[in-house]
Design an enzyme around this catalytic site. Structure first.
Site, short mmCIF file in Angstrom:
data_model
loop_
_atom_site.label_atom_id
_atom_site.label_comp_id
_atom_site.label_asym_id
_atom_site.label_seq_id
_atom_site.Cartn_x
_atom_site.Cartn_y
_atom_site.Cartn_z
CB CYS A 45 -1.64 3.63 9.56
SG CYS A 45 -3.04 4.13 10.62
NE ARG A 79 -3.70 0.26 2.38
CZ ARG A 79 -4.39 0.64 3.46
NH1 ARG A 79 -4.41 -0.11 4.55
NH2 ARG A 79 -5.06 1.78 3.45
#
Length: 266
Positions: A224, A166
């Site tokens: 995050c 990601r």
């Protein structure tokens, strides 16, 4: 204050089950199917996050202090309680509650290894806990970082707790753009853990953080996808003896929704 990571809950501690999933499973269902004896269920989406426009504050912004205090009280968690939180993913979800409590001066820790480290019988009924007194405390500004501060990667070591794919720009169905904050370092929180779900030895954690430029002297900002698993890196930093850091609550879910914010994919 209690250590940020413990192998056993001290006598009298409140156990908090913070299981939560991104794959469609429901944390409450897992709790109802079996939880540690006496544990209360803390719903990440309902108790540990507010519900606002993701473009303004991300997918899991911090709740108002008054709302957090109300929900802790209703769960029977009081100002003087020690809370030991767990999940079934090495603490990557439960770290959000631990960070929120520790940031506001409460005694809280992660249970190393989570529910898998417990070898006794589980319970299926929730405990009967009377409401407790839990005072609302403002989120301390020295523990938080704004989106503009997270952009200053020259002045801060900015670490990204998401999986490396990601970070590198692999598509997902969570956010509109893919990649990472320019200048951020990839420190996947799940790599803080051994295969059994317990934290790696502290010297190994320090070595991992050193590779990302963290030695305990530079200011650190953790983010995050939405400010949840970033807390795991902050707990790991403290556990490794590298001090604390600041949380960017909006994280990638806020950054990626602002078309004026640049992105990197390598």
């Amino acid at each position: 204050m209690i250590a940020p990571v413990v192998s056993d809950a001290p006598a009298g501690a409140v156990l908090a089950d913070v299981r939560s999933y991104l794959d469609g499973r429901v944390g409450r269902d897992a709790y109802d199917a079996g939880h540690l004896p006496g544990a209360v269920f803390v719903d990440l989406d309902e108790v540990l996050a507010d519900h606002t426009d993701p473009s303004v504050a991300g997918r899991h912004p911090l709740p108002a202090p008054e709302a957090f205090a109300r929900d802790m009280s209703a769960l029977g968690i009081g100002d003087d309680d020690v809370v030991v939180a767990y999940d079934d993913a090495g603490g990557v979800m439960a770290a959000r509650l631990v960070w929120m409590l520790r940031a506001t001066g409460h005694e809280a820790a992660l249970l190393d290894g989570g529910i898998q480290a417990y070898d006794g019988p589980l319970e299926t009924d929730p405990p009967l806990r009377a409401p407790a007194t839990f005072a609302a405390r403002p989120w301390p500004q020295d523990k938080l970082a704004s989106i503009d501060e997270a952009a200053r990667t020259g002045a801060n070591v900015v670490i990204d707790a998401r999986q490396r794919e990601r970070f590198e720009g692999a598509p997902d169905n969570l956010d509109p753009r893919f990649g990472h904050i320019p200048g951020a370092r990839s420190v996947p929180c799940r790599e803080n853990l051994a295969p059994d779900g317990r934290f790696l030895p502290q010297d190994e954690l320090r070595a991992t953080f050193a590779e990302a430029g963290i030695t305990g002297e530079q200011p650190v900002i953790s983010y995050c996808g939405s400010g949840v698993t970033a807390c795991h890196n902050l707990i790991a930093l403290e556990h490794a003896g590298l001090g604390g850091g600041r949380l960017f609550p909006g994280s990638w879910s806020q950054w990626s929704r602002d078309p004026n914010r640049p992105i990197e994919t390598s």
